[in-house]
Write an enzyme that holds these catalytic residues in place. Structure first.
Site, PDB file in Angstrom:
ATOM      1  N   CYS A   1      -1.874   9.190   1.909  1.00 21.11           N
ATOM      2  CA  CYS A   1      -1.509   8.786   0.894  1.00 21.11           C
ATOM      3  C   CYS A   1      -2.887   9.252  -0.217  1.00 21.11           C
ATOM      4  O   CYS A   1      -2.622   9.035  -1.480  1.00 21.11           O
ATOM      5  CB  CYS A   1      -1.129   7.232   0.620  1.00 21.11           C
ATOM      6  SG  CYS A   1      -2.354   6.092   1.462  1.00 21.11           S
TER       7      CYS A   1
ATOM      8  N   GLU B   1       0.860  -1.056   0.062  1.00 25.46           N
ATOM      9  CA  GLU B   1       0.004  -0.020   0.033  1.00 25.46           C
ATOM     10  C   GLU B   1       0.814   1.252  -0.106  1.00 25.46           C
ATOM     11  O   GLU B   1       1.438   1.609   1.079  1.00 25.46           O
ATOM     12  CB  GLU B   1      -0.839   0.059   1.338  1.00 25.46           C
ATOM     13  CG  GLU B   1      -1.934  -1.124   1.339  1.00 25.46           C
ATOM     14  CD  GLU B   1      -3.064  -1.125   0.171  1.00 25.46           C
ATOM     15  OE1 GLU B   1      -3.127  -0.062  -0.314  1.00 25.46           O
ATOM     16  OE2 GLU B   1      -3.391  -2.232  -0.022  1.00 25.46           O
TER      17      GLU B   1
END
Length: 478
Positions: free
Chosen positions: A286, A252
């Site tokens: 993110c 991720e």
């Protein structure tokens, strides 16, 4: 008043161990030492992996209700320790208290979802008689735990991103070793403290090991580990994948998410959500909104609304209830992004708001006119900066969203269902969020990206699938 301890241990094979106090953790707003934790050396990491290997079989034998009850215990304890967990985030991560409380809520949600999923590890009966040669055969399959797992979590969500590894592992029956970020280890340590209260977990079921990057190679390279799940920067993530050997890898990674605001959007709603998505916890997410692409017919109006709104955001001590913008994780990171902003302005971009920097405090910044070769456009800003641009053609706006090496999530504000479906078909991202920002996430949904944003999916059920193998059974009826 909530207080933190001066010293915290690591957790080795389910037990608190204090071999040293070598890791110093600072209050990210004041810069002062907040507490110290034990730092795992390579021999400690090796012992933890060996413990996880020994625990693999007894973990796999745990009944579904036993795993459910461990996770439900965690939910109860996290609720009881809510204020302590939120305060810890304020201190070690510099997260404004409202954001910190939101993250604790998500921690609880994630463990609650996992407690439910622990009893839903279904398989399937499959007819095999698809041709004459298979007449009389039947098949069935089930999911079995993959075995010892290695987890590496980042600094920006010290609780919830660790929870998205720990909770599914317990629900699936996988022992694990975890390296929390050295800048923010306390959330994972407290999770270890709560898990240590669960006697049903076999010795070696978990280890929480703050460690330096240089001393942590075993988390990636050790062949006894069957899965590596890493959340962090793309450069580090892809490097770890290259070194991981035969084990399964879930990554991720980063993004520079875009949001489209179409002409028919509710501008007040879009404004509120984009301010949140672009600047909450100082943009250190993110999926934070980095690029906003606005229809030309409403561009000037929306630009002015956004620039004015940013002037009202309160910056300062994250422990103060009215603070919206707290510090970035370090002065070094703030200066890095300040440099990108200054370079963009020198290259012709217009600074509409913010741009100032004092230590780790970077102002909420808004730019327009950035060219597509600027670092602030092409790279992940990971800070409180948003770029504005305009569009006239919907398909061109979709192309602009895709104009990135990243592909995590995107947001679109429109009332046109046909445009929604076009976006869902054509955007090269892991998820499309309609009438909200790219930053939106619910903890049971599949979450992850494409391109340089990683591979695999989190969200409890989907992480459990990654932490398992399919084992088939074929029966011939004679």
């Amino acid at each position: 008043m909530t207080k933190l301890k001066d010293v915290y241990p690591l957790y080795l094979n389910n037990k608190a161990v204090q071999p040293n106090t070598d890791l110093v953790v600072t209050d990210k707003f004041t810069g002062e030492i907040a507490f110290r934790t034990a730092l795992a050396t390579p021999d400690v990491i090796d012992a933890a992996i060996a413990g996880a290997v020994r625990a693999a079989e007894p973990m796999a034998r745990l009944a579904s209700y036993e795993k459910r009850d461990v996770l439900a215990h965690c939910v109860r304890r996290f609720i009881e320790r809510f204020d302590e967990l939120a305060y810890a985030l304020c201190v070690e991560a510099g997260k404004p208290i409202a954001d910190a409380e939101g993250e604790v809520t998500r921690l609880i949600d994630t463990f609650r979802i996992a407690s439910e999923e622990a009893t839903r590890n279904y398989g399937e009966v499959q007819p095999l008689d698809i041709s004459a040669r298979a007449k009389g055969y039947m098949g069935m399959w089930k999911r079995v735990p993959i075995g010892p797992c290695s987890f590496i979590s980042p600094f920006n969500f010290p609780l919830n991103l660790a929870a998205h590894k720990i909770a599914p592992a317990i629900a699936m029956g996988c022992p694990f070793v975890m390296k929390p970020a050295s800048l923010t280890p306390l959330g994972a340590i407290i999770m270890g403290e709560v898990l240590a209260e669960c006697d049903v977990l076999p010795e070696g079921a978990f280890s929480i090991l703050p460690a330096s990057r240089d001393g942590a190679d075993l988390f990636t390279t050790d062949e006894r580990l069957k899965l590596l799940s890493f959340t962090g920067s793309p450069g580090v993530g892809w490097e770890l994948k290259a070194k991981a050997g035969k084990k399964k890898v879930v990554l991720e990674l980063g993004g520079n998410a875009a949001v489209i605001v179409d002409a028919d959007a509710d501008l007040d709603h879009a404004l509120a959500r984009i301010v949140f998505g672009g600047y909450y916890q100082s943009g250190q997410s993110c999926i934070h909104v980095q690029r906003v692409i606005v229809h030309e017919s409403i561009y000037e109006t929306f630009r002015n609304m956004l620039a004015e709104k940013l002037k009202t955001l309160i910056s300062g001590d994250p422990k103060a209830r009215d603070t919206f913008i707290g510090p970035m994780i370090s002065a070094k990171e703030a200066q890095r992004l300040k440099g990108w902003i200054d370079t963009a302005v020198a290259g012709g971009a217009t600074l509409l708001a913010g741009g100032g920097c004092d230590g780790a405090m970077l102002e909420a910044t808004l730019l327009e006119g950035c060219s597509r070769d600027m670092e602030v456009y092409t790279e992940e800003a990971f800070g409180p900066v948003v770029l504005l641009s305009k569009f006239s053609d919907w398909n061109a706006a979709l192309d602009e969203v895709n104009d990135s090496k990243f592909g995590l999530q995107a947001g679109i504000f429109t009332r046109d269902i046909h445009k929604v479906l076009e976006a869902w078909d054509h955007l090269e991202v892991g998820g499309v969020v309609v009438n909200d920002v790219s930053s939106y996430r619910v903890d049971n949904m599949p979450y992850g990206g494409v391109k340089d944003s990683g591979l695999g999916r989190e969200g409890v059920r989907f992480a459990m699938e990654d932490m398992s193998e399919i084992r088939n059974l074929v029966i011939r009826r004679v």
